[in-house]
Each structure stands twice: as C-alpha cells, then as structure tokens.
Design an enzyme around this catalytic site. Sequence first.
Site, PDB file in Angstrom:
ATOM      1  N   ALA A   1       0.865  -1.174   0.000  1.00  0.00           N
ATOM      2  CA  ALA A   1       0.000   0.000   0.000  1.00  0.00           C
ATOM      3  C   ALA A   1       0.903   1.226   0.000  1.00  0.00           C
ATOM      4  O   ALA A   1       2.046   1.163   0.469  1.00  0.00           O
ATOM      5  CB  ALA A   1      -0.880  -0.003   1.236  1.00  0.00           C
TER       6      ALA A   1
ATOM      7  N   GLU B   1      -0.668  -9.340  -0.431  1.00  0.00           N
ATOM      8  CA  GLU B   1      -2.099  -9.593  -0.185  1.00  0.00           C
ATOM      9  C   GLU B   1      -2.887  -9.619  -1.497  1.00  0.00           C
ATOM     10  O   GLU B   1      -3.822 -10.407  -1.651  1.00  0.00           O
ATOM     11  CB  GLU B   1      -2.655  -8.522   0.775  1.00  0.00           C
ATOM     12  CG  GLU B   1      -2.080  -8.673   2.176  1.00  0.00           C
ATOM     13  CD  GLU B   1      -2.456  -7.522   3.092  1.00  0.00           C
ATOM     14  OE1 GLU B   1      -2.086  -6.366   2.769  1.00  0.00           O
ATOM     15  OE2 GLU B   1      -3.120  -7.762   4.104  1.00  0.00           O
TER      16      GLU B   1
ATOM     17  N   GLU C   1       4.239  -5.147   7.557  1.00  0.00           N
ATOM     18  CA  GLU C   1       3.423  -4.120   8.233  1.00  0.00           C
ATOM     19  C   GLU C   1       3.813  -3.887   9.680  1.00  0.00           C
ATOM     20  O   GLU C   1       3.801  -2.743  10.154  1.00  0.00           O
ATOM     21  CB  GLU C   1       1.932  -4.486   8.157  1.00  0.00           C
ATOM     22  CG  GLU C   1       1.292  -4.235   6.804  1.00  0.00           C
ATOM     23  CD  GLU C   1       1.440  -5.403   5.842  1.00  0.00           C
ATOM     24  OE1 GLU C   1       2.253  -6.313   6.112  1.00  0.00           O
ATOM     25  OE2 GLU C   1       0.739  -5.404   4.821  1.00  0.00           O
TER      26      GLU C   1
END
Length: 255
Positions: A64, A113, A133
């Site tokens: 992300a 993911e 993360e």
Amino acid sequence: MSFISIETSEHIGIVTIAREKKLNALNTQVIEELSEAFKSLAKNPDIRAVILTGSGPKAFVAGADISGFPGLSAAQGQALAQEGQQELFDRIAHFSKPVIAAINGFALGGGLELALACHLRIASENSRMGLPEVSLGLIPGYGGTQRLPQVVGKGRALEMILSAQMIDAQKALDWGLVNAMVPLEDLLEEAISMAQRILKNAPFALGAALAAVQYPKAGQPEGFAFETQQFGSCFGTSDFKEGVSAFLEKRKPNF
Ligand code: COA
C-alpha cells in the site's frame, strides 16, 4: 493519467499495474482503477481468465502507498482497509474466472495480499515476498492475516507476519505460496500457458469449482453442502453434455 493497462488476447485479460517509479505501490487511484478493470473483465463474456502483473523488472507491488498513511485516524485506517477489501481484494478472490498473479519482483504488504487474493501465483526468480506491516506499527489490512495462513499454514504465516522479513521466490515455492517459479523473462509466457491449460476445461465448471473452493465456509458442513449444490448445477449445462460426450466418443471436447 492511468496506472492500469489492460490487454486482451485469446480469452485472457492481462492487467498490468503501471506505477513503476513507486514500485507499483497501491494508492487509492490504483485501487479504484484495478477495481474498475476487474468489474469490466467480469462483464466481458470473451474473457475467461485474467493475469495480474506489475510493470518493470523490480516490483509486482511494493505494498500500500505508505505516503498516504500519516495523519489517518483509527476510523480512517479501518475505512481504508474496508473499502480496499470490498472493492478490490474480495472482488478478485471471488472472481468467477481464474485469476493468476504473475509476480515480477517485490510483492510486499498489500502487494503480497493482492497476489494472495488471486487464485494462482507464479513468481519470477528475482521475486521477494513479505508482510512488513508490523515494522511500520501496523498489521496486514487487506486479508493477509486471513489468506496467508490458508495458503502456507499458520506457523509459516506467523513467521512471516511477526518477523516482517521477506522470503525469496525459492522459499515461496517450497512453502506453496507460489505455484511455480520461472526466470523473469519467461514470466508472462508461463502465466499465459497456465491460463491456456485451464481454459481447455469447461467454463461453467471452472466457475463452479472456484466458487466452491472460495466459499467462505469451506471445510465446514455448509461448504460441503455448497459443493454438492454446485456439483448438481453442472449437470444441467451444455458444457457437461459436451464434456461427457467427447469422452465417450474418444475426442477432445469443444467448450
Ligand atoms: N509506498 C509508497 N512508496 C513506495 C513504496 C510504498 N509501499 N514502496 C516503494 N516506494 C517508493 C519509494 O519511496 C521510492 O520513491 P522515491 O524514488 O520518490 O523516493 C520508490 O518507490 C523506489 O523505492 P526505493 O525504496 O528507493 O527502492 P529500493 O530498491 O531501495 O527498495 C523496497 C525497495 C521494496 C525494499 C523498499 O521500497 C520498501 O521497503 N518499500 C516499502 C515496503 C513496505 O513496507 N510495504 C508495505 C506497506 S504497508
């Protein structure tokens, strides 16, 4: 400016994330464009399988977009994950046609993911995968804690999630995280060959098999009941008539 390109060839849609300078990191625009791409491919009857890849030789998706994180509140963080899951990650996981991730380099965080939401994964030899993360003070928010253990088992998933370390393509292959590993220059060709092998089979049955394996309560009594129902529904199709007739007549089926 668009960050997504779609090519179509012989019933296969090839979706490429083209944000190479930022290692194809997923900002809201990329997520929205990917979501729209999958919506249009779902509606296109000519498309029977999809390949998802990243542009350039370095990254599939490096996660992300971290630059969008500072300043987000807990509620905004939750909304970000929820929207991404609904609009993109779950849409791919429950896609009615096979989706193959062609992992061409780093697949980190949201990138891994995204590959995990796809039904099959092929990695180039230079690929590296991980869920970093916790090193940022977060946890995976696009299904990583749910899908990774299903693919590699809880122990290995926890090792990846808690250590935040990357694994190389060979280890990913050994762990079953990817279905195949090939040199980078052969990656797309191998993904297309895999799609072509799948597309020799009955389209309705492929959709039914995907729905059964991806059924949210798979492995539970409801999952077995769903499989029985899907099995039954295949009998009413022209694909079934053709598949069985072809076998009995000792010829190849024409789906
Ligand atoms: N979000 C936003 N930008 C990212 C990004 C991400 N997840 N990953 C890479 N980029 C950007 C870098 O900031 C850099 O931009 P700049 O050139 O404007 O400075 C560009 O992509 C190239 O990355 P860079 O870090 O210079 O490449 P590298 O080869 O030195 O390192 C990685 C590659 C993948 C190891 C490193 O980019 C990285 O750790 N990325 C973040 C991975 C991550 O934590 N993902 C999970 C997010 S939840």
